[in-house]
Design a protein around this motif. Structure first.
Motif, short mmCIF file in Angstrom:
data_model
loop_
_atom_site.label_atom_id
_atom_site.label_comp_id
_atom_site.label_asym_id
_atom_site.label_seq_id
_atom_site.Cartn_x
_atom_site.Cartn_y
_atom_site.Cartn_z
N ALA A 316 0.83 -1.20 0.00
CA ALA A 316 0.00 0.00 0.00
C ALA A 316 0.87 1.25 0.00
O ALA A 316 0.55 2.25 -0.67
CB ALA A 316 -0.92 -0.01 1.22
N LEU A 317 1.97 1.22 0.74
CA LEU A 317 2.90 2.35 0.77
C LEU A 317 3.55 2.55 -0.59
O LEU A 317 3.70 3.69 -1.06
CB LEU A 317 3.96 2.09 1.85
N LEU A 318 3.91 1.47 -1.24
CA LEU A 318 4.58 1.54 -2.54
C LEU A 318 3.64 2.03 -3.64
O LEU A 318 4.01 2.89 -4.45
CB LEU A 318 5.15 0.17 -2.91
N THR A 319 2.44 1.47 -3.72
CA THR A 319 1.52 1.86 -4.81
C THR A 319 1.08 3.31 -4.68
O THR A 319 0.62 3.92 -5.66
CB THR A 319 0.27 0.95 -4.81
N ALA A 320 1.23 3.89 -3.50
CA ALA A 320 0.91 5.31 -3.32
C ALA A 320 2.02 6.20 -3.85
O ALA A 320 1.83 7.41 -4.02
CB ALA A 320 0.66 5.61 -1.85
N GLN A 321 3.20 5.59 -4.15
CA GLN A 321 4.36 6.38 -4.56
C GLN A 321 4.81 6.13 -5.99
O GLN A 321 5.62 6.89 -6.51
CB GLN A 321 5.55 6.10 -3.62
N THR A 322 4.33 5.05 -6.63
CA THR A 322 4.82 4.72 -7.96
C THR A 322 3.70 4.14 -8.83
O THR A 322 2.81 3.46 -8.32
CB THR A 322 5.98 3.69 -7.88
N PRO A 323 3.76 4.41 -10.13
CA PRO A 323 2.79 3.79 -11.05
C PRO A 323 3.18 2.36 -11.43
O PRO A 323 2.41 1.65 -12.05
CB PRO A 323 2.85 4.72 -12.27
N LEU A 324 4.42 1.95 -11.05
CA LEU A 324 4.90 0.61 -11.40
C LEU A 324 4.14 -0.47 -10.62
O LEU A 324 3.68 -0.22 -9.51
CB LEU A 324 6.39 0.50 -11.08
N PRO A 325 4.04 -1.68 -11.19
CA PRO A 325 3.45 -2.79 -10.44
C PRO A 325 4.30 -3.13 -9.22
O PRO A 325 5.52 -2.92 -9.23
CB PRO A 325 3.46 -3.95 -11.46
N GLY A 342 -3.26 1.73 -10.44
CA GLY A 342 -4.29 1.93 -11.45
C GLY A 342 -3.74 2.49 -12.74
O GLY A 342 -4.43 2.53 -13.76
N GLU A 343 -2.46 2.89 -12.72
CA GLU A 343 -1.84 3.45 -13.92
C GLU A 343 -1.18 2.39 -14.78
O GLU A 343 -0.97 2.61 -15.97
CB GLU A 343 -0.81 4.52 -13.50
N ALA A 344 -0.81 1.26 -14.19
CA ALA A 344 -0.18 0.18 -14.97
C ALA A 344 -1.22 -0.47 -15.89
O ALA A 344 -2.38 -0.64 -15.51
CB ALA A 344 0.43 -0.86 -14.05
N LYS A 345 -0.78 -0.83 -17.10
CA LYS A 345 -1.71 -1.41 -18.07
C LYS A 345 -1.76 -2.92 -17.94
O LYS A 345 -1.29 -3.66 -18.81
CB LYS A 345 -1.30 -1.01 -19.48
N LEU A 346 -2.28 -3.39 -16.82
CA LEU A 346 -2.45 -4.84 -16.62
C LEU A 346 -3.53 -5.07 -15.59
O LEU A 346 -3.80 -4.24 -14.74
CB LEU A 346 -1.13 -5.49 -16.17
N SER A 347 -4.17 -6.24 -15.71
CA SER A 347 -5.18 -6.66 -14.74
C SER A 347 -4.56 -7.72 -13.84
O SER A 347 -4.23 -8.82 -14.30
CB SER A 347 -6.41 -7.24 -15.45
N CYS A 348 -4.38 -7.38 -12.57
CA CYS A 348 -3.75 -8.32 -11.63
C CYS A 348 -4.55 -9.62 -11.53
O CYS A 348 -3.99 -10.72 -11.58
CB CYS A 348 -3.64 -7.67 -10.26
N GLY A 349 -5.87 -9.50 -11.39
CA GLY A 349 -6.70 -10.69 -11.24
C GLY A 349 -6.67 -11.58 -12.46
O GLY A 349 -6.55 -12.80 -12.35
N ALA A 350 -6.76 -10.99 -13.65
CA ALA A 350 -6.74 -11.77 -14.90
C ALA A 350 -5.40 -12.46 -15.08
O ALA A 350 -5.34 -13.62 -15.53
CB ALA A 350 -7.05 -10.86 -16.09
#
Length: 397
Positions: A316-325, A342-350
């Motif tokens: 949670a700390l990381l995703t608040a600071q970077t668009p990277l997965p 939400g900026e990365a072009k991938l679906s984690c669940g899929a």
């Protein structure tokens, strides 16, 4: 058929004849000419014991007959058999049931609260009484008064009366049976219509201890123990208190204060620990971000000493600071998570749904977050390595 438990609840052994053998699917029941086995009813469990060489597992009443569930056939119809009650269990039930009568009577006298129901369990008994609010002082007074009446050692009498006579008695509530009514009379305390088994005098109860008071469907539920159950409960609590007192080097009377101080110290230490973990997470996040940005790939790591919950907090700390997965895992728990802002072009669940089956993992998730669990550390590592390759754009067939 004669019910010996009405003639004397203290009958333990007797000889009689088998009147009937009833077979039902996988169950075998015996009806006797005479029985002292009490059938389940009125909140009191059915008796157990032995008929000849057969073990009596339960006793029930059915259409005016008393049937004994046995583990084997003790003989043929007409055979004479020796019967024996599981007396310790029966006497325990007699104590709890009589204790319930006394407790219910005192609830009515002191609290104006009639009893609504009674349950006699293997470990404790309960009554529900018609009272929505109560105080600790009322409950203390209730327990003391019950035990005072126990110490008076008054007689507990059981007998049958005709309906006309029952109507003239000051019964707690109207009988629920037709015809002759069995009365349990605690001398000078209560008249009650009851078909259960009871002790001869209140002194045989020894003591009654209230264990818990709680609200149940708008009423007061009292959990209690009587006699040997109460003594066993007291002994267990005494051992626990003595152990705590010795371990904490504190007199029993001062344990509550000592425990409160320990809890306050634990809260202070937990607060300090949370601050240290947050600081450590900030350092770890900075290090992972620097590595990920230098490679232009996901922020990824498998931790040797973090739980999944701790991994989630770092993610949670990381995703608040970077668009990277962000790909993080817990090796001790064999669990892994993938998340992004939400900026990365991938679906984690899929992605997990597509790749997990080949690695024996189970899990799934949404567009921005997914989790997986594995049966072994080897499966976790193999999936992690494959996913790192995929996220870095260098996945191979």
């Amino acid at each position: 058929m004669s019910n010996l438990y009405y003639d004397s609840a203290y009958t333990r052994e007797w000889t009689t004849r088998i009147a009937e053998i009833v077979s039902r699917e996988d169950s075998l029941y015996i009806r006797l000419d005479e029985t002292a086995f009490y059938p389940e009813g009125g909140g009191q469990p059915g008796d157990t014991g032995a008929i000849g060489e057969a073990r009596v597992l339960d006793t029930i009443a059915e259409n005016g007959r008393i049937l004994h569930l046995v583990d084997r056939q003790p003989g043929a119809a007409g055979d004479e058999v020796f019967c024996r009650l599981d007396w310790e269990r029966r006497f325990d039930h007699m104590q709890q049931h009589t204790g319930q009568h006394l407790l219910s009577a005192v609830c009515l006298d002191l609290l104006g609260a009639p009893t609504l129901s009674f349950h006699l369990g293997q470990d404790y008994a309960t009554i529900d009484v018609d009272k929505a609010e109560w105080t600790d002082a009322e409950l203390d007074q209730l327990e003391q008064e019950v035990n005072k009446r126990i110490q008076r050692n008054v007689a507990v009498n059981g007998y049958f009366v005709e309906p006309e006579e029952a109507a003239r008695l000051p019964l707690v509530k109207a009988p629920s049976v037709e015809g002759r009514v069995r009365i349990v009379d605690i001398e000078g305390i209560e008249y009650n219509a009851c078909g259960g088994t009871h002790v001869r005098t209140t002194g045989e109860l020894g003591l009654l201890k209230l264990l818990r008071a709680e609200k149940q469907k708008g009423n007061l539920r009292l959990t209690f123990k009587v006699g040997l159950r109460a003594l066993t409960e007291f002994a267990a609590q005494h051992r626990i208190l003595a152990t705590l007192s010795a371990k904490l080097s504190t007199p029993k009377e001062e344990l509550p204060e000592r425990l409160e101080k320990l809890n306050a110290e634990d809260r202070r230490k937990q607060s300090e620990l949370n601050e240290l973990r947050a600081r450590l997470d900030r350092y770890a996040a900075r290090e992972l971000l620097e590595e990920a940005e230098s490679r232009g790939s996901a922020a990824a790591k498998l931790f040797e000493d973090r739980t999944l919950k701790e991994v989630q907090q770092l993610a949670a700390l990381l995703t608040a600071q970077t668009p990277l997965p962000v790909l993080l895992g817990s090796r001790p728990e064999c669990k892994l998570m993938l998340a992004h802002s939400g900026e990365a072009k991938l679906s984690c669940g899929a992605l997990f749904k597509e790749m997990l089956p080949a690695f024996g993992g189970r899990g799934g998730g949404s567009e921005t977050s997914a989790q997986a669990a594995f049966g072994s550390e080897d499966e976790l590592i193999a999936f992690y390595d494959k996913l790192v390759q995929h996220l870095s754009g260098s996945q191979t067939d």
